[in-house]
Design a protein around this motif. Structure first.
Motif, short mmCIF file in Angstrom:
data_model
loop_
_atom_site.label_atom_id
_atom_site.label_comp_id
_atom_site.label_asym_id
_atom_site.label_seq_id
_atom_site.Cartn_x
_atom_site.Cartn_y
_atom_site.Cartn_z
N PHE A 23 33.82 9.94 5.11
CA PHE A 23 34.63 11.27 4.32
C PHE A 23 33.87 12.64 5.18
CE2 PHE A 23 35.05 14.41 1.43
CZ PHE A 23 36.23 14.45 0.97
N ILE A 24 32.60 12.68 5.13
CA ILE A 24 31.99 14.00 5.48
C ILE A 24 32.40 14.17 6.84
CG2 ILE A 24 29.79 15.13 6.13
CD1 ILE A 24 28.65 13.68 3.69
N GLU A 25 32.59 13.04 7.99
CA GLU A 25 32.83 13.47 9.29
C GLU A 25 34.31 13.84 9.35
OE1 GLU A 25 33.00 10.72 13.42
OE2 GLU A 25 31.89 9.91 11.65
N GLU A 26 35.29 13.23 8.42
CA GLU A 26 36.76 13.60 8.51
C GLU A 26 37.05 14.82 8.11
OE1 GLU A 26 40.90 12.10 9.41
OE2 GLU A 26 38.83 11.45 9.88
N TYR A 27 36.39 15.22 6.97
CA TYR A 27 36.88 16.52 6.48
C TYR A 27 35.63 17.56 6.35
CZ TYR A 27 40.90 13.91 4.48
OH TYR A 27 41.74 13.23 4.25
N ARG A 28 34.66 17.61 7.04
CA ARG A 28 33.47 18.37 7.12
C ARG A 28 33.48 19.75 6.94
NH1 ARG A 28 28.29 17.21 8.60
NH2 ARG A 28 29.02 15.45 9.52
#
Length: 673
Positions: free
Chosen positions: A340-345
């Motif tokens: 999630f963090i990578e997709e919506y950083r």
């Protein structure tokens, strides 16, 4: 079934997604041979092991069937433990075994050599010392864990939660022998009833996890009798209106001290919920902090929300258990955190700054996993502001085992990807039959069995996953005559007068010259209620009651005599745990002890039986359980009408099984209606 097929079942049971190439290589099989064996396994287990993208997928129901079959055939469930399983097993034995463990005993339990066991003990010792737990050894007593009992119990909870994320983790924990299935059923029944009393709904995942976590914690409390203490800053949990309701869950457990009970209740309070009608204790501070958080997002981050109040409700709903988790130092597992963090950083980093408002309130930092859950709620509310411009042709639902944050984010992502599809909502698997809705498509994060067009999707959709699912949906529409017709008719609908639209649809459908496959909705099996399943007698002692309750099952050739003997033995030892409602008891044993087919008998005793502990028994429900768990939903319904209706009060007026049948049937119909 041959030895190879039994070995395949063991492999399927223990793993999540099984890569076909690896199975073929390890078992020296051809693809044709594997397909043949797979067909035979599905036939024997009445399962639907599915092949997709060169992998074999198991639904939870099929994993359960594999487990029950291996148990029935008395095949060793776990012939070897992976490292994570060994670590958990080692910790459980150190925490829950009645006596301190020496090296030889631990070696036997871990199924490894002494050298490997020593290496595992050393590794665990190092891991625990960082957390303030110390593993000590003496020649006299063997290995012992020392340290703060609060920290030790937190470590137990985190270990259990981690194991429950593993494909066969639940069954691994059952196989340790520290908890029994009837204990889990009792706790799950009580949690299910608590939902109505407390006006909340747990996530499906929480409802599966909680009974196991609570059962193991009860075992620890009974093993560890020494006084211990822990402090929950600011929140006086014991004086809240919720505490007595939650404490009732553990009324069957003797000798719980004050802190044992408080810790157990906190586990329930920290479980993820999807809705509640009760106000949060000390909620004024939470409400104000939530308003500040949303204002920060709107003003500092220039985010827009179509429904500010809805976002506020979702955040408060998540924050309640999140705060309890932080106070307990129990970190919720979120396997999607890094994805999630990578997709919506960029959005995540902004939202994380705002989360500081809540951290300031409770004086604790939220772990990264909690930050991600909050970010999911925010982002799904942002996505929902986008309105579909195209006319919606199809209907779909999203099925997800995870909590509200993950399922809602997935739902809103799919809505934005497929404007032609009307997504009616995100549901847990057990809720499908209650919707009364037959969609064109189901998007699910776990395998299910249904003839409705279904797409297996990851909870968080990255770029590759989005492209893949778009292609799958397009192919599904083009290969289904009814869906193609719907799509074309929607485009041309305004050209046809109202009186001929039905005919136009049929002509378009016939043009494609294909046969539509019938849809079958997701259904659940239930036990049927008949007069033959009921017995009414005036009086009996305990022996007579057991005999008269189980005799109809023998007459129907549903069980063997040995099953009755086992049920009688277990019931005499554990009857307090088999109470499913006031003065109602459920004698039963595992199917492998002599169940020939699922069945039950309800025995009403007009002159109540006095049990050895001086409690009274008016109803006895003799159960021959189903290997496939058909009895579980039936038991929950029976439990519900016994607890929430006037049924038990009216039993005193019953004179015949016909009257008893009418009474129970009426309450069941009202429950369903």
């Amino acid at each position: 079934m041959d030895c190879l097929e039994m070995a395949l079942i063991q492999d399927f049971f223990q793993k999540d997604n099984i890569v076909i190439d690896k199975i073929i290589a390890s078992k020296l099989l051809s693809q044709v041979d594997l397909a043949t064996h797979l067909k035979e396994i599905n036939h024997t287990l009445n399962s639907k092991l599915a092949v997709e993208d060169e992998q074999i997928y198991l639904s939870e129901k099929d994993r359960e069937k594999c487990y029950r079959y291996l148990k029935k055939k008395k095949v060793t469930i776990f012939t070897y433990y992976e490292g994570e399983y060994r670590r958990a097993l080692l910790l459980l034995h150190l925490l829950l075994s009645k006596e301190d463990m020496n090296l030889a005993e631990l070696t036997d339990q871990l199924l490894v050599s002494k050298n490997t066991a020593l290496a595992e003990i050393k590794r665990l010792k190092q891991e625990l010392e960082v957390k303030g737990i110390f593993l000590k050894y003496s020649r006299k007593t063997g290995y012992t864990l020392l340290g703060s009992e609060f920290v030790i119990r937190n470590e137990l909870v985190n270990t259990l939660k981690n194991m429950l994320k593993q494909p066969s983790g639940r069954y691994f924990l059952l196989e340790t022998g520290f908890v029994e299935e009837h204990e889990l059923l009792l706790l799950k029944n009580r949690l299910t009833n608590l939902q109505k009393k407390a006006q909340l709904t747990f996530t499906e995942e929480s409802l599966e996890e909680l009974p196991i976590i609570l059962a193991f914690l009860i075992q620890r409390s009974q093993h560890h009798r020494s006084a211990w203490h822990f402090k929950v800053e600011k929140y006086d949990i014991k004086n809240t209106k919720e505490f007595p309701m939650y404490a009732e869950l553990f009324r069957h457990v003797t000798d719980l001290n004050e802190n044992d009970l408080l810790y157990l209740v906190l586990q329930v309070l920290s479980a993820t919920i999807v809705k509640t009608k009760l106000d949060l204790s000390d909620s004024e501070d939470i409400v104000k902090a939530t308003d500040r958080f949303i204002t920060f997002l709107e003003e500092e981050c220039v985010m827009q929300f179509s429904n500010r109040e809805s976002l506020k409700e979702k955040l408060i709903l998540h924050l309640r258990p999140a705060i309890y988790r932080c106070l307990l130092c129990v970190n919720i597992k979120n396997p999607l955190t890094d994805v999630f963090i990578e997709e919506y950083r960029p959005l995540y980093e902004k939202i994380k700054v705002g989360v500081g408002i809540f951290e300031e309130l409770i004086g604790r930092s939220f772990p990264k996993e909690e930050d991600v859950f909050i970010a999911m709620i925010v982002i799904s509310s942002m996505i929902h502001t986008k309105k579909a411009a195209e006319e919606q042709v199809f209907k779909a639902m999203v099925l997800c085992r995870s909590g509200m944050s993950i399922s809602k984010l997935l739902l809103e992502n799919l809505r934005s990807m497929f404007p032609k599809i009307e997504f009616v909502g995100a549901y847990a698997i057990h809720e499908v039959s209650q919707t009364g809705f037959e969609p064109d498509f189901i998007f699910t994060t776990i395998p299910i069995h249904t003839d409705i067009t279904t797409f297996l999707v990851p909870p968080v959709l990255d770029k590759e996953a989005r492209e893949k699912i778009k292609n799958q949906v397009e192919v599904a529409i083009n290969e289904d005559v009814t869906k193609k017709t719907k799509e074309l008719f929607s485009y041309l609908s305004d050209l046809f007068p109202e009186f001929c639209k039905e005919d136009a649809f049929m002509r378009i459908e016939s043009f494609y010259m294909k046969d539509e496959q019938p849809k079958v909705a997701v259904k659940e099996d239930h036990f049927l209620l008949t007069e033959d399943h009921l017995t009414v007698i005036q009086s009996a002692d305990l022996d007579d009651a057991l005999t008269q309750a189980f005799q109809p099952l023998i007459d129907r050739e549903s069980i063997t005599e040995s099953y009755v003997e086992m049920c009688s033995l277990i019931f005499r030892q554990d009857y307090p745990y088999m109470m499913i409602a006031y003065e109602c008891y459920l004698p039963h044993a595992k199917p492998e002890y002599g169940v020939l087919k699922p069945d039950y008998q309800i025995l009403l005793i007009k002159d109540k039986v006095q049990l050895p502990n001086k409690d009274s028994m008016q109803l006895m429900v003799a159960l021959a359980p189903s290997v496939e768990n058909q009895h579980v939903e039936w038991l929950l319904k029976l439990n519900q009408i016994l607890l929430e209706t006037d049924l038990q009060r009216m039993l005193n007026t019953v004179e015949s099984k016909k009257e008893l049948f009418s009474l129970i049937e009426q309450e069941l119909n009202e429950l369903i209606g």
